[in-house]
Write a protein that holds these residues in place. Structure first.
Motif, short mmCIF file in Angstrom:
data_model
loop_
_atom_site.label_atom_id
_atom_site.label_comp_id
_atom_site.label_asym_id
_atom_site.label_seq_id
_atom_site.Cartn_x
_atom_site.Cartn_y
_atom_site.Cartn_z
N ASP A 69 0.95 -1.28 0.00
CA ASP A 69 0.16 -0.09 0.05
C ASP A 69 0.78 1.17 -0.19
N ALA A 70 1.26 1.77 -1.24
CA ALA A 70 2.35 2.78 -1.33
C ALA A 70 1.73 4.16 -1.62
N GLU A 71 2.54 5.07 -1.02
CA GLU A 71 2.39 6.51 -1.24
C GLU A 71 3.11 6.64 -2.63
N SER A 72 3.28 8.12 -2.95
CA SER A 72 3.73 8.50 -4.21
C SER A 72 5.09 7.60 -4.48
N GLU A 97 -1.13 5.55 -6.06
CA GLU A 97 -1.85 6.62 -6.68
C GLU A 97 -0.62 7.17 -7.95
N ASP A 98 0.43 6.51 -7.87
CA ASP A 98 1.74 7.10 -8.58
C ASP A 98 1.47 6.36 -10.04
N VAL A 117 -3.03 1.28 -10.26
CA VAL A 117 -3.20 2.72 -9.92
C VAL A 117 -4.49 3.35 -9.72
N ALA A 118 -4.70 3.88 -8.57
CA ALA A 118 -5.89 4.59 -8.29
C ALA A 118 -7.27 3.60 -8.34
#
Length: 207
Positions: A69-72, A97-98, A117-118
């Motif tokens: 579960d990754a941030e940008s 979301e990246d 993604v998203a």
């Protein structure tokens, strides 16, 4: 396979600063992912931070699948994942979301099976994991077949060298050398490649 033992690796701060909208959104997305996994019937055995202890924890837990579960910016977590799965590969699904192409390519090179993604909805989770698992199994099958082929080619090369040695030493034809090698293998209850390697080892020792 609904009983997958899953480890969720997150770069998300669960107790985010209430004044930071981005962190709040990331925390909510992480929460939605875990809820979606549980609602789909999966077994989350641990939720781990992406730190230097990650490889050791994954080795201890032995999960069937890893979900990131990754941030940008997920470069650090990818580095830890590479170390954690170097000796024993596992399907890895990354939700982020990246949508940067270079980040996606880096993730796939690091061993990520599916890069999502998203648009995280609970109903999408099971199909995504099913596809990731199927793709991972296919990749492993191809890698195994490739390894087997390389092994067989290496064995054939050893046998050919041993035949050449017998032909040179005992003035035998290729067929005679092969039959002699085969007879020696049967007498010693060894594979043809094993007796061939022994002959070559002896030759190396004797110079």
């Amino acid at each position: 396979m609904r009983n997958l033992r899953i480890v969720v690796v997150n770069t998300i701060i669960d107790h985010a600063d209430e004044t930071d909208t981005d962190l709040q959104e990331q925390a909510e997305r992480g929460k939605a992912l875990r809820i979606g996994l549980l609602e789909a019937g999966y077994n989350i055995i641990a939720s781990l931070p992406a730190d230097q202890y990650l490889p050791e924890r994954i080795a201890q837990l032995q999960p069937d699948m890893i979900i990131i579960d990754a941030e940008s910016d997920a470069r650090d977590v990818l580095e830890h994942i590479v170390i954690a799965t170097r000796d024993e590969r596992r399907p890895i699904v990354m939700f982020t979301e990246d949508d940067n192409t270079s980040t996606m390519e880096a993730a796939m090179e690091a061993g990520v099976t599916a890069y999502i993604v998203a648009g995280l909805q609970a109903e999408r989770i099971k199909p995504v994991l099913d596809v990731a698992l199927a793709r991972f199994r296919q990749e492993q099958k191809l890698l195994t077949e490739l390894s087997d082929t390389k092994h067989k080619l290496a064995e054939r090369k050893v046998i050919e060298r041993a035949k050449g040695l017998l032909m040179s030493r005992h003035k035998l034809s290729e067929d005679e050398a092969y039959q002699k090698l085969r007879s020696m293998a049967m007498n010693k209850n060894l594979k043809l490649s094993e007796i061939a390697q022994r002959l070559l080892d002896v030759e190396d020792l004797l110079g």
